[in-house]
Design an enzyme around this catalytic site. Sequence first.
Site, short mmCIF file in Angstrom:
data_model
loop_
_atom_site.label_atom_id
_atom_site.label_comp_id
_atom_site.label_asym_id
_atom_site.label_seq_id
_atom_site.Cartn_x
_atom_site.Cartn_y
_atom_site.Cartn_z
N ASP A 225 0.85 -1.21 0.00
CA ASP A 225 0.00 0.00 0.00
C ASP A 225 0.88 1.26 0.00
O ASP A 225 0.68 2.19 -0.77
CB ASP A 225 -1.01 -0.01 1.16
N ASP A 253 -0.01 -1.97 -13.59
CA ASP A 253 -0.95 -1.06 -14.26
C ASP A 253 -0.75 0.37 -13.74
O ASP A 253 -0.76 1.33 -14.51
CB ASP A 253 -2.42 -1.48 -14.03
MN MN Z 1 -2.78 -6.91 -15.53
#
Ligand code: MN
Length: 363
Positions: A225, A253
């Site tokens: 996190d 991503d």
């Molecule tokens: Mn992916």
Amino acid sequence: MSQAKQIAVLAGDGIGREVIAEAIKVLSACGAAVETTGFDWGAARYLADGVTVPADGFAMLERDFDAILVGAFGDPRVPTNIHAKQILLGMRFRMDLYANVRPVRLLDSGLGPLKGVEPKDLDFVVIRENTEGAYVDAGGVFKQGTDEEVAIQEDINTRKGVERIIRYAFDYCEKHTKLDGSPRKRVLMSDKSNAMTHAGGLWQRVFKEVSRDYPQIKAEHMYVDALCLQMVRDPRQFDVIVTNNMFGDILTDLAAGLQGGLGMAASGNIHPGKTSMFEPVHGSAPPIAGKNIANPMGAMLTSAMMLNHLGLTVEAARIERAVLEAVRQKKTTQDIGGALGTREVGDWVANHLCIADNAERRC
Ligand code: MN
Ligand code: NAD
Ligand code: IPM
């Protein structure tokens, strides 16, 4: 006997087909001694005859090919995503491609969303464990459809699996330089061992142990996190990041966003010494499929990564230079600020390769 490297091409679904067509254009224009063979595995084939991976498919890929170039899998007509699972995760798992290597680089300062972050500031790599974790899909449902339904999704972490990916990350750090030629120096392991103590504990112990074999490399840790925050706050601090399958999926991503979007991100699924598989990080993007607007640069950079892996480093560098030039001259798709279509970007980069290397090559 032909010396050409044999490449299996699985373009797959949606924009996968469009971006791979352009990557192949560029592959042939770069002068690399490769021969490509296409396979129709994907949603259309599955819908037509029920086959996802033909019998002996993975053994055939391993036996007959030096590398595999993949587009993406995913089609709204196959809501279970069964074909993607069997083909894509099938290759990763059954061919034991345990290291998913996802470089994070900023080709041009205009591409990234972060103020003041220049290409020299963004040059790290995420090494994602690729054969275990939550992705093995172990578990099940109990009392389905009732108020008492239970769904269990196991997170599998083996000593062997954790150790080999961590070792891969340290070896990668040792053997690879940054783009500017400076040595890589740090490996950061990311987990959630403050909450998921069993799996996290294993990762922590193995990381500590393996890091002792690499005293010249600084071993660091960050909870996943916190890593998300730091990646956006100051990505300059990262060098090599190693993490599990699911965290690696999510982080890459996010990291693609730092590079100019999913259309720019490349990856390799690697087992050293075995036939390995290369694919852009993005998916099949159904809403933009068939419109000639998908960015093919991630697929092109993926093909360069594949050539590097095969030892064709000169040709790989040519592709990277040509893509960079296209970015600089704004010969790009709309997602990164240009006005060209997918095919036109492919034509421009291929043509640039022909002009730039005219003396040596045939096109
Ligand atoms: Mn992916
Ligand atoms: P996605 O990566 O397909 O798309 C996410 C977003 O990024 C969308 O807005 C899309 O338009 C954009 N985008 C992605 N690639 C782009 C490109 N080259 N150029 C311009 N824009 C691009 O992810 P998703 O929407 O979550 O998934 C769509 C399908 O793809 C699903 O079926 C998913 O399972 C599958 N998928 C497959 C792979 C793979 O095969 N490697 C990877 C990710 C997702
Ligand atoms: C990726 C994709 C895949 C993954 C999906 C399609 C299963 O998102 O390659 O990043 O989660 O690994």
